[in-house]
Design a protein around this motif. Sequence first.
Motif, PDB file in Angstrom:
ATOM      1  N   SER A   1       0.813  -1.218   0.000  1.00 44.71           N
ATOM      2  CA  SER A   1       0.000   0.000   0.000  1.00 44.71           C
ATOM      3  C   SER A   1       0.848   1.271   0.000  1.00 44.71           C
ATOM      4  CB  SER A   1      -0.931   0.008   1.214  1.00 44.71           C
ATOM      5  OG  SER A   1      -0.193  -0.100   2.409  1.00 44.71           O
ATOM      6  N   ASP A   2       2.140   1.147   0.282  1.00 37.73           N
ATOM      7  CA  ASP A   2       3.026   2.311   0.292  1.00 37.73           C
ATOM      8  C   ASP A   2       3.580   2.655  -1.080  1.00 37.73           C
ATOM      9  OD1 ASP A   2       4.475   1.606   3.568  1.00 37.73           O
ATOM     10  OD2 ASP A   2       2.688   2.748   2.991  1.00 37.73           O
ATOM     11  N   TYR A   3       3.230   1.868  -2.084  1.00 34.89           N
ATOM     12  CA  TYR A   3       3.788   2.065  -3.419  1.00 34.89           C
ATOM     13  C   TYR A   3       2.684   2.429  -4.400  1.00 34.89           C
ATOM     14  CZ  TYR A   3       8.029   0.120  -1.516  1.00 34.89           C
ATOM     15  OH  TYR A   3       9.156  -0.085  -0.753  1.00 34.89           O
ATOM     16  N   GLY A   4       2.925   3.491  -5.162  1.00 33.76           N
ATOM     17  CA  GLY A   4       1.895   3.970  -6.069  1.00 33.76           C
ATOM     18  C   GLY A   4       2.101   3.585  -7.521  1.00 33.76           C
ATOM     19  N   TYR A   5       3.277   3.087  -7.860  1.00 31.79           N
ATOM     20  CA  TYR A   5       3.582   2.745  -9.244  1.00 31.79           C
ATOM     21  C   TYR A   5       3.870   1.259  -9.324  1.00 31.79           C
ATOM     22  CZ  TYR A   5       4.217   7.775  -9.506  1.00 31.79           C
ATOM     23  OH  TYR A   5       4.030   9.135  -9.419  1.00 31.79           O
ATOM     24  N   TRP A   6       3.195   0.583 -10.255  1.00 40.03           N
ATOM     25  CA  TRP A   6       3.289  -0.863 -10.350  1.00 40.03           C
ATOM     26  C   TRP A   6       3.448  -1.313 -11.794  1.00 40.03           C
ATOM     27  CZ3 TRP A   6       3.469  -4.075  -6.181  1.00 40.03           C
ATOM     28  CH2 TRP A   6       3.156  -3.505  -4.952  1.00 40.03           C
TER      29      TRP A   6
END
Length: 125
Positions: free
Chosen positions: A111-116
Motif C-alpha cells: 500500500s506504500d507504493y503507487g507505481y506498479w
Amino acid sequence: QLVESGGGSVQAGGSLRFSCAVSGYTDITGSDYYCMGWFRQAPGGGREGVTTSLSGGKSTYYADSVKGRFTISQDNANGTLYLQMDSLRPEDTAMYYCAADHHTFCSDYASDYGYWGQGTQVTVS
C-alpha cells in the motif's frame, strides 16, 4: 511505466532473473530518495514484499523467506531494476510485481507504493 520481463517456469532448485524497465518515471529515479522493489502474490493470498532497494542500492531489504537466495540490483544509468532468484522453491510460485515510489525508507507494504508493473508469473515445480 514499469514493465517487467523474465518470468517463467522452472524446477525446484533452479534460477530465474527478472528485469523491470522504468520509463516516464524519471521524477522518481532522478530524485535523491526513492524506493523500488519486488512484491509477489500467490493465488488467494495478499501481495507481500519480497525485496526493496532505496535509491539505487543505498540500502536493501529482503524478506526472511528469500534471504540468501534472491538478490535485488539496479542499473543506475537507466533505472532498470533486476531480481536474481536462485535455489527456487515451489513456495516461491506467485505473480511477481515491480513497484516504485518516493520514500526515504522502503517499507515492504504494498500500500506504500503507487507505481506498479503488470506482473510476471513464476511457477516452480
